[in-house]
Design a protein around this motif. Structure first.
Motif, short mmCIF file in Angstrom:
data_model
loop_
_atom_site.label_atom_id
_atom_site.label_comp_id
_atom_site.label_asym_id
_atom_site.label_seq_id
_atom_site.Cartn_x
_atom_site.Cartn_y
_atom_site.Cartn_z
N ALA A 146 -20.87 -19.51 53.96
CA ALA A 146 -21.24 -18.68 52.81
C ALA A 146 -22.75 -18.56 52.69
CB ALA A 146 -20.64 -19.25 51.53
N VAL A 147 -23.46 -19.65 52.92
CA VAL A 147 -24.92 -19.62 52.87
C VAL A 147 -25.46 -18.68 53.94
CG1 VAL A 147 -27.04 -20.98 53.16
CG2 VAL A 147 -25.09 -21.94 51.90
N LEU A 148 -24.97 -18.84 55.17
CA LEU A 148 -25.42 -17.99 56.28
C LEU A 148 -25.15 -16.52 55.99
CD1 LEU A 148 -26.38 -17.67 59.32
CD2 LEU A 148 -23.94 -17.73 59.85
N ALA A 149 -23.92 -16.20 55.61
CA ALA A 149 -23.54 -14.81 55.40
C ALA A 149 -24.29 -14.20 54.21
CB ALA A 149 -22.03 -14.71 55.19
N THR A 150 -24.46 -14.96 53.15
CA THR A 150 -25.18 -14.46 51.97
C THR A 150 -26.64 -14.19 52.33
OG1 THR A 150 -23.67 -15.64 50.50
CG2 THR A 150 -25.78 -14.93 49.57
N ALA A 151 -27.24 -15.07 53.11
CA ALA A 151 -28.62 -14.86 53.54
C ALA A 151 -28.73 -13.61 54.42
CB ALA A 151 -29.14 -16.09 54.28
N GLU A 152 -27.76 -13.42 55.30
CA GLU A 152 -27.77 -12.22 56.15
C GLU A 152 -27.65 -10.96 55.30
OE1 GLU A 152 -25.82 -14.00 60.28
OE2 GLU A 152 -24.51 -12.96 58.85
N VAL A 153 -26.73 -10.97 54.34
CA VAL A 153 -26.56 -9.80 53.47
C VAL A 153 -27.83 -9.56 52.65
CG1 VAL A 153 -25.34 -9.00 51.39
CG2 VAL A 153 -24.05 -9.76 53.37
N ALA A 154 -28.42 -10.62 52.14
CA ALA A 154 -29.66 -10.47 51.35
C ALA A 154 -30.74 -9.79 52.18
CB ALA A 154 -30.13 -11.83 50.85
N GLU A 160 -30.29 -7.82 54.79
CA GLU A 160 -29.91 -6.42 55.02
C GLU A 160 -30.12 -5.58 53.77
OE1 GLU A 160 -26.61 -5.46 57.39
OE2 GLU A 160 -26.96 -7.14 58.75
N LEU A 161 -29.81 -6.12 52.61
CA LEU A 161 -29.99 -5.38 51.36
C LEU A 161 -31.46 -5.10 51.10
CD1 LEU A 161 -27.54 -7.06 48.83
CD2 LEU A 161 -27.52 -4.69 49.61
N THR A 162 -32.28 -6.13 51.20
CA THR A 162 -33.70 -5.93 50.91
C THR A 162 -34.34 -4.95 51.89
OG1 THR A 162 -34.28 -7.94 52.12
CG2 THR A 162 -34.01 -8.14 49.75
N THR A 163 -33.90 -5.00 53.13
CA THR A 163 -34.41 -4.05 54.13
C THR A 163 -33.93 -2.64 53.81
OG1 THR A 163 -34.44 -5.77 55.83
CG2 THR A 163 -34.42 -3.49 56.59
N ALA A 164 -32.67 -2.50 53.45
CA ALA A 164 -32.09 -1.18 53.19
C ALA A 164 -32.72 -0.48 51.98
CB ALA A 164 -30.58 -1.29 52.98
N VAL A 165 -33.06 -1.25 50.94
CA VAL A 165 -33.55 -0.62 49.71
C VAL A 165 -35.07 -0.51 49.66
CG1 VAL A 165 -31.50 -1.35 48.44
CG2 VAL A 165 -33.58 -2.72 48.29
N ALA A 166 -35.77 -1.13 50.60
CA ALA A 166 -37.23 -1.10 50.59
C ALA A 166 -37.74 0.34 50.57
CB ALA A 166 -37.78 -1.85 51.80
N GLY A 167 -38.59 0.64 49.61
CA GLY A 167 -39.20 1.96 49.52
C GLY A 167 -38.29 3.03 48.94
N ARG A 168 -37.13 2.65 48.45
CA ARG A 168 -36.18 3.61 47.88
C ARG A 168 -36.00 3.34 46.39
NH1 ARG A 168 -32.44 5.46 52.37
NH2 ARG A 168 -33.25 4.39 54.21
N THR A 214 -24.13 1.07 51.31
CA THR A 214 -23.90 1.29 52.74
C THR A 214 -24.22 0.02 53.53
OG1 THR A 214 -24.32 3.65 52.51
CG2 THR A 214 -24.54 2.71 54.73
N ALA A 215 -25.27 -0.68 53.13
CA ALA A 215 -25.62 -1.93 53.83
C ALA A 215 -24.49 -2.95 53.69
CB ALA A 215 -26.93 -2.51 53.27
N PHE A 216 -23.93 -3.08 52.50
CA PHE A 216 -22.78 -3.98 52.31
C PHE A 216 -21.62 -3.56 53.20
CE2 PHE A 216 -24.12 -5.69 48.05
CZ PHE A 216 -23.84 -7.02 48.30
N ARG A 217 -21.31 -2.28 53.16
CA ARG A 217 -20.15 -1.78 53.92
C ARG A 217 -20.34 -1.97 55.42
NH1 ARG A 217 -18.33 4.47 54.20
NH2 ARG A 217 -16.16 4.18 54.87
N GLU A 218 -21.52 -1.67 55.91
CA GLU A 218 -21.78 -1.83 57.34
C GLU A 218 -21.76 -3.30 57.75
OE1 GLU A 218 -21.84 0.54 59.65
OE2 GLU A 218 -21.31 1.87 57.99
N TYR A 219 -22.28 -4.17 56.90
CA TYR A 219 -22.21 -5.61 57.20
C TYR A 219 -20.76 -6.04 57.31
CZ TYR A 219 -22.88 -10.62 57.04
OH TYR A 219 -22.86 -11.96 57.36
#
Length: 189
Positions: free
Chosen positions: A58-66, A68-76, A87-92
């Motif tokens: 859970a720690v590993l997966a949550t860190a990976e999602v975090a 991906e989320l921060t990368t996906a929303v940067a500048g938006r 979309t980042a959640f769905r693709e993960y």
């Protein structure tokens, strides 16, 4: 003596790969020991038991999602950021069908690493919601709404639960658009 090169991090990473292959609910210590080529008792030198393994996953997966989320929303902002996060959640979940369920585990309050990963993930959603002028209790409610909608969609899609003759991607886009509308009109309710 532990197998050379076998570390707690290696055990968790291999567990994540195995979970993606066999499913989160079929991840066992016995299956992981077989994959690693070690006797089951050898794993206890690296992880206390199956629940501890699932916690570390859970720690590993949550860190990976975090990440991906921060990368996906940067500048938006606004609807664009909301779409990017959903979309980042769905693709993960599509790329990691066995680890994705581990991201739904509430952080263990005694696990600082899990808490930090969860805070980064929620922080990305809160950042989006600030763009809708939502904070405090409204942000908590809106985050839960986002999570419930996106997770529900992901779970139904993975289970083959969408049988109606309509493009699933279009339905996903409509759901995100509905969330955007709800957030834009939150304060006027």
């Amino acid at each position: 003596m532990p197998r050379a090169g076998l570390t707690p991090q290696t055990v968790v990473r291999e567990a994540a790969v195995l979970a993606d292959e066999v499913g989160h609910d079929r991840l066992t210590l016995a299956a992981l020991a077989a994959r690693l080529g070690v006797a089951l008792p050898s794993l206890y030198k690296h992880v206390r038991g199956v629940d501890a393994l699932h916690q570390k996953l859970a720690v590993l997966a949550t860190a990976e999602v975090a990440t991906e989320l921060t990368t996906a929303v940067a500048g938006r902002a606004g609807g664009d950021a909301l779409r990017a996060a959903a979309t980042a959640f769905r693709e993960y979940a599509r790329r990691h069908p066995g680890r994705y369920p581990a991201t739904q585990r509430a952080p263990d309050p005694h696990d600082p690493e899990h808490l930090a990963a969860a805070e980064r993930a929620v922080g990305a959603i809160y950042a989006i919601l600030r763009g809708y002028d939502l904070d405090g209790d409204a942000a908590v409610d809106a985050t839960r709404m986002f999570r419930a909608a996106v997770h529900g969609f992901i779970t139904l899609e993975a289970a083959g639960g969408f049988g109606l003759p309509r493009d699933i991607d279009r339905s996903f886009d409509e759901m995100v658009a509905a969330l955007d509308t709800a957030y834009r009109n939150w304060r006027s309710r």
